[in-house]
Design a protein around this motif. Structure first.
Motif, PDB file in Angstrom:
ATOM      1  N   HIS A 136       0.808  -1.226   0.000  1.00  0.00           N
ATOM      2  CA  HIS A 136       0.000   0.000   0.000  1.00  0.00           C
ATOM      3  C   HIS A 136       0.845   1.282   0.000  1.00  0.00           C
ATOM      4  O   HIS A 136       0.318   2.365  -0.229  1.00  0.00           O
ATOM      5  N   GLU A 137       2.148   1.170   0.238  1.00  0.00           N
ATOM      6  CA  GLU A 137       3.015   2.348   0.233  1.00  0.00           C
ATOM      7  C   GLU A 137       3.497   2.720  -1.177  1.00  0.00           C
ATOM      8  O   GLU A 137       4.074   3.781  -1.371  1.00  0.00           O
ATOM      9  N   PHE A 138       3.267   1.837  -2.142  1.00  0.00           N
ATOM     10  CA  PHE A 138       3.642   2.105  -3.527  1.00  0.00           C
ATOM     11  C   PHE A 138       2.458   2.694  -4.273  1.00  0.00           C
ATOM     12  O   PHE A 138       1.303   2.509  -3.880  1.00  0.00           O
ATOM     13  N   ILE A 169       6.701   2.313 -11.473  1.00  0.00           N
ATOM     14  CA  ILE A 169       5.598   1.388 -11.220  1.00  0.00           C
ATOM     15  C   ILE A 169       4.528   1.660 -12.269  1.00  0.00           C
ATOM     16  O   ILE A 169       4.024   2.784 -12.380  1.00  0.00           O
ATOM     17  N   ILE A 170       4.211   0.611 -13.064  1.00  0.00           N
ATOM     18  CA  ILE A 170       3.239   0.801 -14.138  1.00  0.00           C
ATOM     19  C   ILE A 170       1.893   0.140 -13.850  1.00  0.00           C
ATOM     20  O   ILE A 170       0.904   0.476 -14.500  1.00  0.00           O
ATOM     21  N   SER A 171       1.861  -0.791 -12.899  1.00  0.00           N
ATOM     22  CA  SER A 171       0.564  -1.348 -12.502  1.00  0.00           C
ATOM     23  C   SER A 171       0.680  -2.016 -11.146  1.00  0.00           C
ATOM     24  O   SER A 171       1.752  -2.448 -10.731  1.00  0.00           O
ATOM     25  N   ALA A 180       0.393  -7.765  -6.692  1.00  0.00           N
ATOM     26  CA  ALA A 180       1.380  -7.780  -7.767  1.00  0.00           C
ATOM     27  C   ALA A 180       1.724  -6.351  -8.140  1.00  0.00           C
ATOM     28  O   ALA A 180       0.833  -5.524  -8.355  1.00  0.00           O
ATOM     29  N   ILE A 181       3.006  -6.070  -8.189  1.00  0.00           N
ATOM     30  CA  ILE A 181       3.505  -4.768  -8.607  1.00  0.00           C
ATOM     31  C   ILE A 181       4.336  -4.982  -9.867  1.00  0.00           C
ATOM     32  O   ILE A 181       5.275  -5.781  -9.863  1.00  0.00           O
ATOM     33  N   THR A 182       3.977  -4.276 -10.942  1.00  0.00           N
ATOM     34  CA  THR A 182       4.732  -4.379 -12.183  1.00  0.00           C
ATOM     35  C   THR A 182       5.552  -3.113 -12.371  1.00  0.00           C
ATOM     36  O   THR A 182       5.031  -1.999 -12.294  1.00  0.00           O
ATOM     37  N   GLY A 200       6.453  -8.439  -9.501  1.00  0.00           N
ATOM     38  CA  GLY A 200       6.776  -9.120  -8.253  1.00  0.00           C
ATOM     39  C   GLY A 200       5.572  -9.128  -7.327  1.00  0.00           C
ATOM     40  O   GLY A 200       4.709  -8.261  -7.389  1.00  0.00           O
ATOM     41  N   LEU A 201       5.523 -10.144  -6.486  1.00  0.00           N
ATOM     42  CA  LEU A 201       4.483 -10.226  -5.465  1.00  0.00           C
ATOM     43  C   LEU A 201       5.019  -9.643  -4.171  1.00  0.00           C
ATOM     44  O   LEU A 201       6.138  -9.968  -3.748  1.00  0.00           O
TER      45      LEU A 201
END
Length: 148
Positions: free
Chosen positions: A4-6, A103-105, A115-117, A137-138
């Protein structure tokens, strides 16, 4: 950092790292033993004019630079995929590489993870892009506590 910090659109930049001839040859001998990575004489006669890093070495160096930022830290669970990897320019001995990440998604996949892409772009000391890729990445989502 927790999931949630991203935020989508957030950007980061790594410190420069130097790719040495020894690093290039050592990596190639283990994982990509082709002449342009390990044989100085043949590499000199190639279109590159000398030894270059394996593309997989550049991917690994890019990922290492991102990990060294420590942003996912112990909240990382695992890698989930890499796509759209493009080698834009060769990496030569003594090139200094900087990775710019965006960060794109983001998508919460389960209650405890998301999931952070990232779009990763790696540049040499001349500010020429040498690699770009999307890596997912998860990451742990902050624990939800239920009040009884």
């Amino acid at each position: 950092m927790k999931y949630h910090e991203f935020q989508v659109g957030q950007t980061f930049e790594t410190a420069p790292t130097t790719t040495t001839k020894e690093d290039i040859i050592d990596f190639a001998l283990k994982f990509d033993p082709q002449y342009m990575h390990i044989d100085e004489e043949k590499a000199k006669a190639s279109m590159f004019g000398g030894i270059i890093a394996s593309g997989m070495h550049t991917v690994s160096a890019t990922w290492n630079a991102w990990v060294q930022l420590g942003l996912f830290g112990d909240d990382v669970i695992a890698g989930a995929g890499i796509k759209n990897v493009t080698f834009r320019r060769p990496v030569f001995p003594e090139d200094q590489l900087i990775v710019k990440a965006k960060i794109i998604s983001m998508k919460q996949t389960k209650e405890d993870r998301g999931a952070i892409t990232l779009y990763l772009a790696t540049y040499n000391q001349k500010n020429e892009m040498v690699l770009e890729a999307e890596v997912t990445g998860l990451v742990k989502v902050e624990e939800v506590r239920h009040v009884k």
